[in-house]
Structures are given as C-alpha cells and as structure tokens.
Design a protein around this motif. Structure first.
Motif, PDB file in Angstrom:
ATOM      1  N   LEU A   1     -35.817  19.214  16.847  1.00  0.00           N
ATOM      2  CA  LEU A   1     -34.683  20.139  16.692  1.00  0.00           C
ATOM      3  C   LEU A   1     -33.560  19.486  15.898  1.00  0.00           C
ATOM      4  O   LEU A   1     -32.945  20.120  15.023  1.00  0.00           O
ATOM      5  CB  LEU A   1     -34.173  20.586  18.053  1.00  0.00           C
ATOM      6  CG  LEU A   1     -35.088  21.494  18.888  1.00  0.00           C
ATOM      7  CD1 LEU A   1     -34.399  21.874  20.194  1.00  0.00           C
ATOM      8  CD2 LEU A   1     -35.480  22.732  18.113  1.00  0.00           C
ATOM      9  N   GLU A   2     -33.263  18.237  16.203  1.00  0.00           N
ATOM     10  CA  GLU A   2     -32.201  17.532  15.475  1.00  0.00           C
ATOM     11  C   GLU A   2     -32.528  17.430  13.998  1.00  0.00           C
ATOM     12  O   GLU A   2     -31.671  17.634  13.125  1.00  0.00           O
ATOM     13  CB  GLU A   2     -31.997  16.142  16.073  1.00  0.00           C
ATOM     14  CG  GLU A   2     -31.341  16.168  17.453  1.00  0.00           C
ATOM     15  CD  GLU A   2     -31.296  14.808  18.110  1.00  0.00           C
ATOM     16  OE1 GLU A   2     -32.037  13.893  17.647  1.00  0.00           O
ATOM     17  OE2 GLU A   2     -30.530  14.635  19.092  1.00  0.00           O
ATOM     18  N   ASN A   3     -33.776  17.114  13.693  1.00  0.00           N
ATOM     19  CA  ASN A   3     -34.174  16.999  12.300  1.00  0.00           C
ATOM     20  C   ASN A   3     -34.101  18.351  11.592  1.00  0.00           C
ATOM     21  O   ASN A   3     -33.619  18.460  10.459  1.00  0.00           O
ATOM     22  CB  ASN A   3     -35.596  16.445  12.207  1.00  0.00           C
ATOM     23  CG  ASN A   3     -36.043  16.268  10.771  1.00  0.00           C
ATOM     24  OD1 ASN A   3     -35.607  15.357  10.080  1.00  0.00           O
ATOM     25  ND2 ASN A   3     -36.914  17.140  10.290  1.00  0.00           N
ATOM     26  N   PHE A   4     -34.574  19.407  12.270  1.00  0.00           N
ATOM     27  CA  PHE A   4     -34.584  20.737  11.675  1.00  0.00           C
ATOM     28  C   PHE A   4     -33.161  21.224  11.424  1.00  0.00           C
ATOM     29  O   PHE A   4     -32.878  21.865  10.406  1.00  0.00           O
ATOM     30  CB  PHE A   4     -35.325  21.690  12.609  1.00  0.00           C
ATOM     31  CG  PHE A   4     -35.718  22.999  11.978  1.00  0.00           C
ATOM     32  CD1 PHE A   4     -36.436  23.033  10.792  1.00  0.00           C
ATOM     33  CD2 PHE A   4     -35.381  24.208  12.576  1.00  0.00           C
ATOM     34  CE1 PHE A   4     -36.801  24.249  10.216  1.00  0.00           C
ATOM     35  CE2 PHE A   4     -35.735  25.416  12.020  1.00  0.00           C
ATOM     36  CZ  PHE A   4     -36.458  25.438  10.825  1.00  0.00           C
ATOM     37  N   LYS A   5     -32.260  20.901  12.338  1.00  0.00           N
ATOM     38  CA  LYS A   5     -30.856  21.286  12.178  1.00  0.00           C
ATOM     39  C   LYS A   5     -30.260  20.672  10.916  1.00  0.00           C
ATOM     40  O   LYS A   5     -29.467  21.304  10.210  1.00  0.00           O
ATOM     41  CB  LYS A   5     -30.043  20.852  13.397  1.00  0.00           C
ATOM     42  CG  LYS A   5     -28.550  21.189  13.312  1.00  0.00           C
ATOM     43  CD  LYS A   5     -27.817  20.718  14.559  1.00  0.00           C
ATOM     44  CE  LYS A   5     -26.355  21.143  14.519  1.00  0.00           C
ATOM     45  NZ  LYS A   5     -25.613  20.513  13.399  1.00  0.00           N
ATOM     46  N   ASN A   6     -30.654  19.428  10.623  1.00  0.00           N
ATOM     47  CA  ASN A   6     -30.071  18.714   9.487  1.00  0.00           C
ATOM     48  C   ASN A   6     -30.735  19.041   8.155  1.00  0.00           C
ATOM     49  O   ASN A   6     -30.280  18.589   7.105  1.00  0.00           O
ATOM     50  CB  ASN A   6     -30.153  17.199   9.728  1.00  0.00           C
ATOM     51  CG  ASN A   6     -29.242  16.760  10.861  1.00  0.00           C
ATOM     52  OD1 ASN A   6     -28.180  17.329  11.068  1.00  0.00           O
ATOM     53  ND2 ASN A   6     -29.668  15.755  11.605  1.00  0.00           N
ATOM     54  N   MET A   7     -31.816  19.806   8.195  1.00  0.00           N
ATOM     55  CA  MET A   7     -32.479  20.187   6.953  1.00  0.00           C
ATOM     56  C   MET A   7     -31.639  21.181   6.177  1.00  0.00           C
ATOM     57  O   MET A   7     -30.898  21.983   6.748  1.00  0.00           O
ATOM     58  CB  MET A   7     -33.854  20.801   7.251  1.00  0.00           C
ATOM     59  CG  MET A   7     -34.939  19.792   7.552  1.00  0.00           C
ATOM     60  SD  MET A   7     -36.523  20.590   7.938  1.00  0.00           S
ATOM     61  CE  MET A   7     -36.717  21.698   6.526  1.00  0.00           C
ATOM     62  N   ASP A   8     -31.761  21.127   4.871  1.00  0.00           N
ATOM     63  CA  ASP A   8     -31.023  22.028   3.986  1.00  0.00           C
ATOM     64  C   ASP A   8     -31.839  23.299   3.788  1.00  0.00           C
ATOM     65  O   ASP A   8     -32.741  23.354   2.958  1.00  0.00           O
ATOM     66  CB  ASP A   8     -30.766  21.341   2.644  1.00  0.00           C
ATOM     67  CG  ASP A   8     -29.890  22.185   1.733  1.00  0.00           C
ATOM     68  OD1 ASP A   8     -29.247  23.133   2.229  1.00  0.00           O
ATOM     69  OD2 ASP A   8     -29.848  21.898   0.515  1.00  0.00           O
ATOM     70  N   ALA A   9     -31.544  24.310   4.587  1.00  0.00           N
ATOM     71  CA  ALA A   9     -32.243  25.586   4.485  1.00  0.00           C
ATOM     72  C   ALA A   9     -31.286  26.698   4.869  1.00  0.00           C
ATOM     73  O   ALA A   9     -30.486  26.566   5.795  1.00  0.00           O
ATOM     74  CB  ALA A   9     -33.468  25.604   5.387  1.00  0.00           C
ATOM     75  N   GLU A  10     -31.372  27.810   4.161  1.00  0.00           N
ATOM     76  CA  GLU A  10     -30.430  28.908   4.388  1.00  0.00           C
ATOM     77  C   GLU A  10     -30.747  29.642   5.692  1.00  0.00           C
ATOM     78  O   GLU A  10     -29.857  29.992   6.459  1.00  0.00           O
ATOM     79  CB  GLU A  10     -30.490  29.887   3.206  1.00  0.00           C
ATOM     80  CG  GLU A  10     -29.262  30.781   3.131  1.00  0.00           C
ATOM     81  CD  GLU A  10     -29.178  31.501   1.795  1.00  0.00           C
ATOM     82  OE1 GLU A  10     -29.125  32.738   1.832  1.00  0.00           O
ATOM     83  OE2 GLU A  10     -29.193  30.828   0.749  1.00  0.00           O
ATOM     84  N   THR A  11     -32.039  29.870   5.945  1.00  0.00           N
ATOM     85  CA  THR A  11     -32.470  30.590   7.149  1.00  0.00           C
ATOM     86  C   THR A  11     -33.429  29.717   7.942  1.00  0.00           C
ATOM     87  O   THR A  11     -34.397  29.191   7.398  1.00  0.00           O
ATOM     88  CB  THR A  11     -33.179  31.907   6.771  1.00  0.00           C
ATOM     89  OG1 THR A  11     -32.294  32.705   5.983  1.00  0.00           O
ATOM     90  CG2 THR A  11     -33.575  32.675   8.020  1.00  0.00           C
ATOM     91  N   LYS A  12     -33.145  29.564   9.236  1.00  0.00           N
ATOM     92  CA  LYS A  12     -33.987  28.715  10.072  1.00  0.00           C
ATOM     93  C   LYS A  12     -34.415  29.480  11.325  1.00  0.00           C
ATOM     94  O   LYS A  12     -33.589  30.095  11.997  1.00  0.00           O
ATOM     95  CB  LYS A  12     -33.236  27.447  10.484  1.00  0.00           C
ATOM     96  CG  LYS A  12     -32.829  26.557   9.311  1.00  0.00           C
ATOM     97  CD  LYS A  12     -32.065  25.330   9.784  1.00  0.00           C
ATOM     98  CE  LYS A  12     -31.612  24.479   8.604  1.00  0.00           C
ATOM     99  NZ  LYS A  12     -30.835  23.290   9.041  1.00  0.00           N
ATOM    100  N   THR A  13     -35.699  29.400  11.624  1.00  0.00           N
ATOM    101  CA  THR A  13     -36.256  30.053  12.801  1.00  0.00           C
ATOM    102  C   THR A  13     -37.018  29.026  13.634  1.00  0.00           C
ATOM    103  O   THR A  13     -37.713  28.171  13.090  1.00  0.00           O
ATOM    104  CB  THR A  13     -37.215  31.187  12.398  1.00  0.00           C
ATOM    105  OG1 THR A  13     -36.502  32.158  11.626  1.00  0.00           O
ATOM    106  CG2 THR A  13     -37.814  31.863  13.631  1.00  0.00           C
ATOM    107  N   LEU A  14     -36.876  29.110  14.945  1.00  0.00           N
ATOM    108  CA  LEU A  14     -37.604  28.238  15.859  1.00  0.00           C
ATOM    109  C   LEU A  14     -38.662  29.039  16.606  1.00  0.00           C
ATOM    110  O   LEU A  14     -38.375  30.121  17.123  1.00  0.00           O
ATOM    111  CB  LEU A  14     -36.670  27.616  16.898  1.00  0.00           C
ATOM    112  CG  LEU A  14     -35.533  26.710  16.418  1.00  0.00           C
ATOM    113  CD1 LEU A  14     -34.679  26.281  17.610  1.00  0.00           C
ATOM    114  CD2 LEU A  14     -36.100  25.483  15.704  1.00  0.00           C
ATOM    115  N   VAL A  15     -39.881  28.506  16.659  1.00  0.00           N
ATOM    116  CA  VAL A  15     -40.925  29.027  17.544  1.00  0.00           C
ATOM    117  C   VAL A  15     -41.328  27.856  18.436  1.00  0.00           C
ATOM    118  O   VAL A  15     -41.996  26.920  17.994  1.00  0.00           O
ATOM    119  CB  VAL A  15     -42.144  29.552  16.769  1.00  0.00           C
ATOM    120  CG1 VAL A  15     -43.202  30.067  17.742  1.00  0.00           C
ATOM    121  CG2 VAL A  15     -41.734  30.661  15.804  1.00  0.00           C
TER     122      VAL A  15
END
Length: 424
Positions: free
Chosen positions: A326-340
């Motif tokens: 989650l921490e890594n995904f939060k810091n990624m440069d992406a406009e739209t983020k979805t978690l499954v």
C-alpha cells in the motif's frame, strides 16, 4: 538396507520422484505419506512407469524385489539429503524470512549463476520435503546451492538447518506472517532466527541487513556479518534511487534499473548484490542479472491490460507485506488508483485486528476506489466496497468496472485474486 547402501543406489539413480504422475525413467520413487494420500499404495504404479526402485515404509506393499522397506520414508529421504550434502563440494546458502524469500532466492541465483554453477529451490518448495529434494538435486559440478526455507511454527527452521547444514544464511525480514502458528510476532522472530542461531553455533557466515533494527539488536555483536549500509568496511553500500513502479538503485557508481516493483523489493536486490560481491561476481554481471530478471507467478508483476496498469501481487499476503504494498502504491505516480485486496490467512486471533488495520490504513492513505474481498475483510468497519467471497466481487466488477488507471491486486494465495484479470 543401510543409509550408506541407499546412497550408493542414489548415486547410480540420482533422480528422486515423489509423485507417480511425474515418474521418469530410472528414478528412485519415495513413497511419502500425507493427510490425504499414501505413496505406498502407488508403489507398483511407480515401478511399472519406469522407477528403478521404490522406497516404502509399509510391508504390505512390498511385492517386488525393486521395493526397499525403511522405517520411515520421509526421515530416510531427509537423512539421505544430509548425507548427499556432506558428500558434495557445493557451498549451501540458506535463506528464510517472512516476506520476499522466493524473490530473493531467485535474485541470488541469477546473480551467482553469472560466475558459478548453481542450483536453487524450485518455486517455493521450501518445507521439510522441499528442502531435502533441493539438496538431492545437487550434482557433481554444482558449486553453490541456494536453499529457501519456509516455516509456520518454531523449531521448523532449526530442523531444516540440521538437514541442509548451510555455510551461509540470510533472513529477509521478520513480519506478521503465520502468526497463528508462531504465536505472535515475537514467535516469528524466534522461529526465523533459528537460522542465525545454527550458523553462529557452527561458526558460519551470516549476510545481515544492517538497516533492520531487529536483526541488528539480535546480532549486532556478531562480527561475521555483511550489510547494505554504514561506514564499516564489512558493509556494502547500495543507494536506493526510486521505485515508480520499478526499483532503481546504485552501487559502485552504476545505476541499476530493475524490473522489480516496489521499494519493498530493494532489500531483496541488495541481498543479491551483497552475495554477488562476496563471491567476487563482477559488478557489471551483477547489474546485468538484476536488470534482466523478471518476476513471475503473480509476484509483483506489472501488466498492461485494456487500459489498466496492473500491479499483480497475488501470490501471498500478510499484514507486513500488505502495508508495504500500500505504501509503495500510494507513492506511485498515477492519476487513478484502485485497490483490490483479499483476505490474509493464518493470522489466528489477530485476524480481525489486522484486517481492520489494513482497511484503516487504506483510508488514511486517501484511497477511495477500494474493493475488499474475503470472510475477514467482510467483517471490517469501513466505507469501502466489501464482498464476502470472490463470486460477489466478480459480479460487482462485471457490472461496474474500476476506473481506467493503476490497480493493485493483493491477497493471500488461497484467495487466488489473479482471477480478477479475466474480467477487467
């Protein structure tokens, strides 16, 4: 038949099979038993399919002169593996830990194979059966064997060390994995540390992550250590650059662009670099090995599909690895983020608390498009979409697909969340 006599037979027929569906000509069939199977019952089938001999432990199945009856098949196979390990010239590197074992093992293997003839644990066959099978795959020309060790309770790593008798060892980390079996985080630390305890007792070498405070506290006074940072000349200095999404690092004035997703994979790469340096693999070969290695088997894979950038990390999950993802995904440069996110297994009495903690963390991090699936996530107090089982999740996504963009898919192996790919 004595163990020594059996070993002479193994040298003549050096391929081990434990599954009649995978019998090869002139192999030795070891009739292992489990809760739902009895290999003894397949003795004749194994011999008919081409096995040279069958090692069994039930006299009633001793119907051929090609059957060898022992007291216990598993113990015999383990003892045979130890005898073979003692008879070989190969150095054995053992590694364990809560997260990243298999990826680290594969990275170490690709680095060291640049200069040495190596063998490594296949997949995650890292238990009391897999470890002996790995050792028995060592050949005459093998120089280094990389042996992964898994455990879900105390004393298991100690037993595997007695079988493998490693020359070197490395623990990836201590995390909240298999809490039910270990009895809590302190139990995890004690259980995994059995590898270091064994190595220290035998005056062998430890590769130590000097950035891990728990490992430093336990082993800070032990002089035979190698780490990833610090000014001590025993340490190898490796600089983290970024992870968006792939880890980039620098050592010896060379930038290395890996295909590993997430900062949590940085220590895994560091371990491979450290061992490569220790075993005198040229730095350029280390760089090439790390840059060409591609994760597989649902371990932090990056996939492009129908307008989605998918981080598929569905091989396994526990609270520690989930938080890191989650921490890594939060810091990624992406406009739209979805978690499954799928359930984390083997947490025992901590299951409710740990699943609630992950749901709270996702909320605190500002994620809005979140799908939680599984019996445990179904019970959390959260504004996110929750689904009691995979079929319910599937139905919801088929009706209303997530927004195009980046998706992190993560859960324990039993959740098999890679199935989401079929209907995105």
């Amino acid at each position: 038949m004595t163990l020594e006599q059996l070993y002479l037979l193994f040298l003549e027929y050096p391929v081990i099979c434990t599954d009649t569906r995978k019998i090869t000509e002139n192999c030795l069939f070891f009739a292992l038993k489990g809760p739902n199977f009895n290999g003894n019952a397949f003795t004749n089938e194994a011999l008919n399919k081409g096995a040279s001999y069958a090692i069994i432990d039930e006299e009633e199945h001793n119907t051929s002169d090609k059957s060898i009856v022992v007291e216990d098949v598993l113990t015999t196979m383990q003892n045979l593996a130890t005898l073979h390990r003692q008879s070989c010239q190969a150095k054995v590197i053992a590694l364990t830990g809560s997260n990243g074992k298999t990826t680290t093992k594969e990275l170490i293997n690709v680095v060291l194979s640049k200069q040495y003839r190596t063998i490594a644990t296949l997949g995650n066959l890292n238990n009391h059966i897999g470890v002996p099978l790995t050792l028995l795959s060592i050949t005459e020309d093998t120089e280094i064997a990389i042996v992964e060790m898994g455990a879900n309770h105390k004393k298991e790593i100690a037993q595997l060390c007695e079988i493998a008798q490693p020359d070197f060892g490395y623990i990836t980390n201590f995390g909240k994995a298999h809490l039910e079996g270990f009895g809590g985080v302190e139990g995890v630390i004690q259980g995994k540390s059995e590898l270091y305890d064994h190595l220290m007792a035998q005056n062998k070498y430890i590769f130590l992550n000097a950035d891990d405070p728990i490992q430093l506290e336990k082993l800070g006074c032990y002089i035979k250590k190698f780490g990833f940072s610090g000014d001590n000349p025993q340490y190898f200095n490796i600089k983290f650059k970024n992870a968006d999404p792939f880890v980039a690092l620098e050592f010896e004035d060379m930038k290395v662009d890996t295909q590993l997703v997430g900062k949590y994979n940085f220590p895994n790469a560091c371990a491979a670099i450290t061992m490569g340096k220790y075993f005198n693999v040229p730095a350029t070969d280390i760089k090439d090995a790390l840059e060409t290695y591609q994760p597989k088997n649902n371990r932090s894979q990056v996939l492009e599909q129908n307008g989605y950038q998918i981080i598929l990390d569905a091989y396994n999950a526990n609270p520690t690895s989930m938080k890191a993802a989650l921490e890594n995904f939060k810091n990624m440069d992406a406009e739209t983020k979805t978690l499954v996110l799928g359930d984390m297994f083997e947490l025992g009495q901590d299951a409710e608390k740990e699943h609630q903690g992950i749901a709270n963390l996702a909320s605190e991090m500002g994620f809005e498009d979140v799908f939680l699936v599984g019996e445990n996530f179904w019970k959390v107090d959260s504004p996110f979409q929750k689904f009691k089982n995979f079929d319910n999740l599937k139905s919801a996504i088929e009706v209303s697909s997530p927004k195009k963009g980046s998706i992190l898919i993560k859960g324990s192996r039993g959740m098999a969340l890679e199935r989401v790919l079929a209907f995105l």
